[in-house]
Design a protein around this motif. Structure first.
Motif, PDB file in Angstrom:
ATOM      1  N   PRO A 238      49.861  39.239  49.118  1.00 15.37           N
ATOM      2  CA  PRO A 238      49.144  38.363  48.020  1.00 15.37           C
ATOM      3  C   PRO A 238      49.404  38.714  46.590  1.00 15.37           C
ATOM      4  CG  PRO A 238      47.517  39.160  50.119  1.00 15.37           C
ATOM      5  CD  PRO A 238      48.957  40.060  50.170  1.00 15.37           C
ATOM      6  N   TYR A 239      49.649  40.175  46.483  1.00 11.81           N
ATOM      7  CA  TYR A 239      50.213  40.372  45.053  1.00 11.81           C
ATOM      8  C   TYR A 239      51.170  39.687  44.692  1.00 11.81           C
ATOM      9  CZ  TYR A 239      51.760  43.050  41.117  1.00 11.81           C
ATOM     10  OH  TYR A 239      52.326  43.381  39.750  1.00 11.81           O
ATOM     11  N   GLU A 240      52.387  39.533  45.417  1.00  9.76           N
ATOM     12  CA  GLU A 240      53.716  38.975  45.039  1.00  9.76           C
ATOM     13  C   GLU A 240      53.337  37.467  44.804  1.00  9.76           C
ATOM     14  OE1 GLU A 240      56.390  40.058  48.055  1.00  9.76           O
ATOM     15  OE2 GLU A 240      56.342  41.993  47.715  1.00  9.76           O
ATOM     16  N   HIS A 241      52.565  36.773  45.724  1.00  7.19           N
ATOM     17  CA  HIS A 241      52.430  35.784  45.602  1.00  7.19           C
ATOM     18  C   HIS A 241      51.492  35.222  44.273  1.00  7.19           C
ATOM     19  CE1 HIS A 241      51.619  31.358  46.709  1.00  7.19           C
ATOM     20  NE2 HIS A 241      50.397  31.616  46.656  1.00  7.19           N
ATOM     21  N   PHE A 242      50.586  36.067  44.213  1.00  7.39           N
ATOM     22  CA  PHE A 242      49.694  35.805  42.936  1.00  7.39           C
ATOM     23  C   PHE A 242      50.363  36.055  41.672  1.00  7.39           C
ATOM     24  CE2 PHE A 242      46.549  36.969  39.720  1.00  7.39           C
ATOM     25  CZ  PHE A 242      45.665  35.759  39.872  1.00  7.39           C
ATOM     26  N   SER A 243      51.127  37.040  41.647  1.00 10.10           N
ATOM     27  CA  SER A 243      51.999  37.401  40.667  1.00 10.10           C
ATOM     28  C   SER A 243      53.173  36.407  40.061  1.00 10.10           C
ATOM     29  CB  SER A 243      52.602  38.890  40.555  1.00 10.10           C
ATOM     30  OG  SER A 243      53.435  39.281  39.586  1.00 10.10           O
ATOM     31  N   ALA A 244      53.724  35.887  41.180  1.00  9.52           N
ATOM     32  CA  ALA A 244      54.749  34.877  40.810  1.00  9.52           C
ATOM     33  C   ALA A 244      53.874  33.426  40.456  1.00  9.52           C
ATOM     34  CB  ALA A 244      55.449  34.500  42.266  1.00  9.52           C
ATOM     35  N   MET A 245      52.902  33.334  40.892  1.00 10.84           N
ATOM     36  CA  MET A 245      52.130  31.986  40.561  1.00 10.84           C
ATOM     37  C   MET A 245      51.637  32.434  39.119  1.00 10.84           C
ATOM     38  SD  MET A 245      48.965  30.004  42.400  1.00 10.84           S
ATOM     39  CE  MET A 245      48.092  31.540  42.352  1.00 10.84           C
ATOM     40  N   PHE A 246      51.139  33.404  38.949  1.00 16.76           N
ATOM     41  CA  PHE A 246      50.672  33.625  37.379  1.00 16.76           C
ATOM     42  C   PHE A 246      51.821  33.560  36.424  1.00 16.76           C
ATOM     43  CE2 PHE A 246      49.077  36.394  33.991  1.00 16.76           C
ATOM     44  CZ  PHE A 246      47.727  36.061  33.956  1.00 16.76           C
TER      45      PHE A 246
ATOM     46  N   VAL B 228      48.190  40.611  34.715  1.00 14.63           N
ATOM     47  CA  VAL B 228      48.153  40.061  35.808  1.00 14.63           C
ATOM     48  C   VAL B 228      47.906  41.057  37.102  1.00 14.63           C
ATOM     49  CG1 VAL B 228      50.612  40.466  36.603  1.00 14.63           C
ATOM     50  CG2 VAL B 228      49.495  38.551  37.770  1.00 14.63           C
ATOM     51  N   ASP B 229      48.074  42.539  36.920  1.00 15.52           N
ATOM     52  CA  ASP B 229      47.505  43.130  37.670  1.00 15.52           C
ATOM     53  C   ASP B 229      46.027  43.261  37.875  1.00 15.52           C
ATOM     54  OD1 ASP B 229      50.296  43.769  37.968  1.00 15.52           O
ATOM     55  OD2 ASP B 229      50.280  45.538  36.934  1.00 15.52           O
ATOM     56  N   THR B 230      45.369  43.292  36.663  1.00 10.44           N
ATOM     57  CA  THR B 230      44.101  43.410  36.574  1.00 10.44           C
ATOM     58  C   THR B 230      43.449  42.291  37.160  1.00 10.44           C
ATOM     59  OG1 THR B 230      44.181  44.938  34.576  1.00 10.44           O
ATOM     60  CG2 THR B 230      41.986  43.567  35.038  1.00 10.44           C
ATOM     61  N   VAL B 231      43.869  41.032  36.883  1.00  8.12           N
ATOM     62  CA  VAL B 231      43.342  39.882  37.182  1.00  8.12           C
ATOM     63  C   VAL B 231      43.456  39.732  38.820  1.00  8.12           C
ATOM     64  CG1 VAL B 231      43.467  37.339  37.434  1.00  8.12           C
ATOM     65  CG2 VAL B 231      43.837  38.468  35.077  1.00  8.12           C
ATOM     66  N   PHE B 232      44.706  40.346  39.355  1.00 13.92           N
ATOM     67  CA  PHE B 232      44.642  40.270  40.894  1.00 13.92           C
ATOM     68  C   PHE B 232      43.665  41.125  41.549  1.00 13.92           C
ATOM     69  CE2 PHE B 232      46.585  42.847  44.413  1.00 13.92           C
ATOM     70  CZ  PHE B 232      46.486  41.603  45.503  1.00 13.92           C
ATOM     71  N   CYS B 233      43.383  42.317  40.993  1.00 11.65           N
ATOM     72  CA  CYS B 233      42.610  43.275  41.733  1.00 11.65           C
ATOM     73  C   CYS B 233      41.259  42.723  41.463  1.00 11.65           C
ATOM     74  CB  CYS B 233      42.749  44.517  40.962  1.00 11.65           C
ATOM     75  SG  CYS B 233      44.233  45.333  41.427  1.00 11.65           S
ATOM     76  N   ARG B 234      40.939  42.273  40.295  1.00 10.46           N
ATOM     77  CA  ARG B 234      39.540  41.401  40.365  1.00 10.46           C
ATOM     78  C   ARG B 234      39.370  40.408  41.360  1.00 10.46           C
ATOM     79  NH1 ARG B 234      36.633  42.674  35.776  1.00 10.46           N
ATOM     80  NH2 ARG B 234      35.405  40.744  36.054  1.00 10.46           N
ATOM     81  N   CYS B 235      40.207  39.651  41.384  1.00 11.72           N
ATOM     82  CA  CYS B 235      40.193  38.374  42.685  1.00 11.72           C
ATOM     83  C   CYS B 235      40.239  39.161  43.945  1.00 11.72           C
ATOM     84  CB  CYS B 235      41.395  37.648  42.417  1.00 11.72           C
ATOM     85  SG  CYS B 235      41.284  36.669  40.912  1.00 11.72           S
TER      86      CYS B 235
END
Length: 353
Positions: free
Chosen positions: A181-189, A264-271
């Motif tokens: 999920p982190y890799e996918h979210f980071s790429a989309m971000f 993006v790390d903070t946003v991912f962890c919040r989600c």
């Protein structure tokens, strides 16, 4: 002779009509789930069409792999050895996972829905038996899946998630709930050219390139979903922030996130923290749905054997019905009240070997 009270004469037909209506309603729920899963597979097929030709296995190969995957999952609670023999030798590709797994599950739910309706009308053993077998397999699989979700919901920290993966013989569990999920979210971000447009003391707000679908969606979804619930209180909000900080620290320690902290790390962890809150809130509803399906199967079975019950004398019929009710209550208690106790025995529900 004394005539039976009118209320007693009408109570049984009324109860039977209500039970029959409930069983029909649940069969319609299964058919609705079938349609939803088919639409999900169709949508995924449309999305994957933009990525060019299919996998090396071809369409037939992907369908076979999806069938083996679902069959292995349904067999896992009964026999791990047989499930490992049925499972695909390797993890199936994402195209087959997103297209054909929902389609296979949709066919399964359609079979349960149609057989349930036919059971009420035909009461034939040729219909009742496959319906009971399919429903029982689905109930057992759903029970084990609910148990795994409850355990995953309590394993938010990455070390706990890895420990659960080893215990459940699912070595890639942390990859499914953190790395992937982190890799996918980071790429989309990154592809949507998003940036955090608010300070740390302000509510989260994103600005993204609106030319893409993700760029339009993220500024709306992320601020609403990726936050502590407003009704939780100030202490819960501070606990939510501590969970976000722990997520970032564990991600950097595991080399999943870069050493340099990025927005993006903070946003991912919040989600991710908000997603865990949703899973924890949904777990009791999954148990309720399981009990509702069990009740529908019990009602279907009653109407299938109703004629045989009517041929028994009053005492025999009362004993059979009491046995069925006691069994139903015992299964509900096992699924709801004693769920945490039985969750200690983890069944391998991995998506492959």
């Amino acid at each position: 002779p004394q005539r039976p009270a009118r209320g007693d004469a009408e109570a049984k037909p009324l109860l039977q009509r209500g039970a029959r209506g409930y069983a029909n309603w649940w069969s319609n729920v299964a058919l609705t789930a079938c349609v939803f899963l088919l639409l999900q597979g169709l949508t995924a097929s449309t999305d994957w069409a933009s990525f060019g030709p299919g996998s090396d296995n071809g369409v037939v190969g992907d369908i076979v792999e999806a069938c083996r995957l679902m069959a292995g999952n349904f067999l896992a609670p009964f026999s791990k050895t047989l499930a490992r023999a049925v499972f695909p030798p390797e993890l199936i590709n994402m195209r087959a996972m997103s297209i054909w797994v929902p389609v296979v599950l949709a066919c399964y739910m359609c079979a349960i829905g149609f057989l349930g309706r036919w059971t009420l009308t035909t009461r034939s053993a040729a219909v009742v038996f496959p319906y009971i077998v399919l429903s029982a397999a689905h109930l057992v699989w759903q029970s084990e899946l609910n148990g795994m979700l409850r355990r995953v919901a309590q394993a938010e920290d990455l070390p706990d998630l890895k420990a659960l993966g080893k215990e459940a013989q699912m070595s890639d569990l942390h990859g499914a709930f953190f790395d992937g999920p982190y890799e996918h979210f980071s790429a989309m971000f990154t592809e949507s050219k998003c940036r955090v447009a608010s300070s740390a003391a302000q509510p989260l707000r994103l600005e993204c390139d609106p030319r893409s679908t993700e760029g339009k969606m993220l500024p709306i979804v992320v601020p609403e979903f990726c936050r502590a619930r407003s009704a939780a209180g100030a202490e819960a909000a501070r606990a939510f922030d501590r969970r976000v900080e722990a997520c970032e620290a564990q991600g950097r320690e595991a080399k999943v996130m870069p050493e340099t902290r990025r927005p993006v790390d903070t946003v991912f962890c919040r989600c991710r923290a908000a997603a865990y809150d949703c899973v924890r809130s949904a777990c009791p509803w999954f148990s309720f749905a399981w009990c509702a399906q069990l009740a529908a199967v019990w009602v279907e079975l009653y109407f299938a054997v109703e004629r045989n019950l009517e041929s028994m004398d009053v005492d025999q019929r009362r004993q059979v019905l009491c046995f069925g009710v006691v069994g139903f209550v015992a299964l509900v208690c096992r699924a709801v009240l004693l769920a945490d106790y039985f969750d200690d025995d983890v069944i391998d529900l991995s998506l492959g070997r």
